[in-house]
Design an enzyme around this catalytic site. Structure first.
Site, PDB file in Angstrom:
ATOM      1  CD  GLU A   1      -3.142  -0.911   2.109  1.00  0.00           C
ATOM      2  OE1 GLU A   1      -4.265  -0.576   1.718  1.00  0.00           O
ATOM      3  OE2 GLU A   1      -2.862  -1.113   3.311  1.00  0.00           O
ATOM      4  CG  HIS A   2       4.673   1.424   0.032  1.00  0.00           C
ATOM      5  ND1 HIS A   2       4.620   0.431   0.984  1.00  0.00           N
ATOM      6  CD2 HIS A   2       5.697   1.091  -0.795  1.00  0.00           C
ATOM      7  CE1 HIS A   2       5.578  -0.446   0.763  1.00  0.00           C
ATOM      8  NE2 HIS A   2       6.245  -0.077  -0.315  1.00  0.00           N
ATOM      9  CB  ALA A   3       4.080   4.552  -5.065  1.00  0.00           C
TER      10      ALA A   3
END
Length: 317
Positions: free
Chosen positions: A230-232
């Protein structure tokens, strides 16, 4: 009777003056004076809306919904029949907290019939809460959640990519791996050598790995209902190999999305910078190896989806 080219049923009690145009309010609805309701909404019978409630445009509230102080529904939200919201995690009769927890349902999300939404959570944009689910934690954008407590069962508008299967032979795996839609993401075939001593897979920089790793980490013993990632990353590349068991990966470049199940040590997934990544649905024996192009840097992470969309030039929902 009509209000601002909308409609208010003769058996509704609407005390608020902040009702948007073309909104339709049906019988036995009670709206308190401080509530704010947007345009083009449809509010069905037996709905109660308290003072510190904000309802956006084009919202649909089905019968039996009660919205308490602190609840915000953004544009295009649907709330199904008898869905229940709370705003106080420790309620007591005639004891009012100094401030109610804020519950937010983001734009385009839908909540099914008889779902329960715990005080203080955020339902992400475009998410779907299934009928009867009990939501105790934030729901990510476009996620589908079900159960008690609610857990992620899938993602909307995310085409599934078939990584392996009977039609793909080990000898032709490299040419058969499907392309991905997320910008710059790519599946890579890894060699597999089998002899009497067992099986071995490997990767070489350049031939198989598109960058020189500076760090690795391993994810294991992850409960199946938990969601990771749940991130970039702003600059860091990652290369994922599920060396045992299986897990599902969701990729999102702000415009295109993919969902794929990694279940073979013969396949690696390259996730470039500025692609949002999610891992979920881990098998009980899953071991996920992640190689990274850079050492850990907290400033390289984008952990808020709205910030990610802004960074790739897309307007948040």
């Amino acid at each position: 009777m009509t209000e601002g080219s909308g409609f208010v049923h003769s058996h509704a009690l609407v005390e608020s003056k902040q009702i948007g145009p073309r909104t339709r309010i049906w019988a036995f609805v009670h709206v308190l004076p401080g509530a704010r309701i947007g345009a083009d909404c449809n509010i069905a019978d037996h709905v109660f809306i308290e003072n510190e409630v904000v309802v956006g445009d084009r919202v649909t509230l089905k019968s039996g919904v009660h919205l308490w102080d602190g609840v915000t529904l953004e544009d295009d939200v649907l709330v199904g029949p008898n869905a229940a919201f709370s705003n106080d995690p420790a309620p007591r009769s005639r004891v009012k907290p100094a401030e109610f927890l804020k519950t937010r349902v983001r734009a385009g999300a839908s909540i099914g019939a008889n779902a329960t939404i715990r005080a203080g959570v955020t339902i992400g944009p475009g998410a779907l809460v299934s009928d009867g689910a009990v939501v105790t934690r934030d729901v990510p954008p476009r996620a589908i959640v079900a159960g008690n407590p609610a857990h992620i069962t899938g993602y909307l508008d995310t085409p599934e990519v078939r990584v392996d299967g009977p039609a793909i032979s080990a000898q032709r795996l490299g040419s058969e791996l499907p392309p991905l839609q997320a910008r710059g993401a790519k599946l890579h075939a890894l060699p597999k050598i089998v002899d009497l001593r067992g099986a071995l897979s490997f990767g070489e920089i350049g031939a198989h790995l598109p960058f020189t790793p500076q760090r690795f980490f391993i994810v294991y013993d992850a409960p199946s209902e938990e969601v990771r990632g749940e991130h970039a990353h702003k600059a860091c590349h990652q290369f994922l190999v599920c060396v045992k068991g299986s897990c599902t990966i969701v990729l999102d470049d702000g415009e295109h999305r993919d969902e794929l199940r990694l279940d073979s040590a013969k396949v690696g997934l390259h996730i470039p910078p500025m692609v949002w990544g999610i891992q979920y649905r881990f098998s009980a024996d899953a071991v996920l190896l992640v190689l990274a192009s850079d050492t850990y840097d907290a400033d390289d992470y984008i952990r808020n989806y709205d910030d990610f969309l802004a960074a790739v030039g897309k307007k948040p929902a």
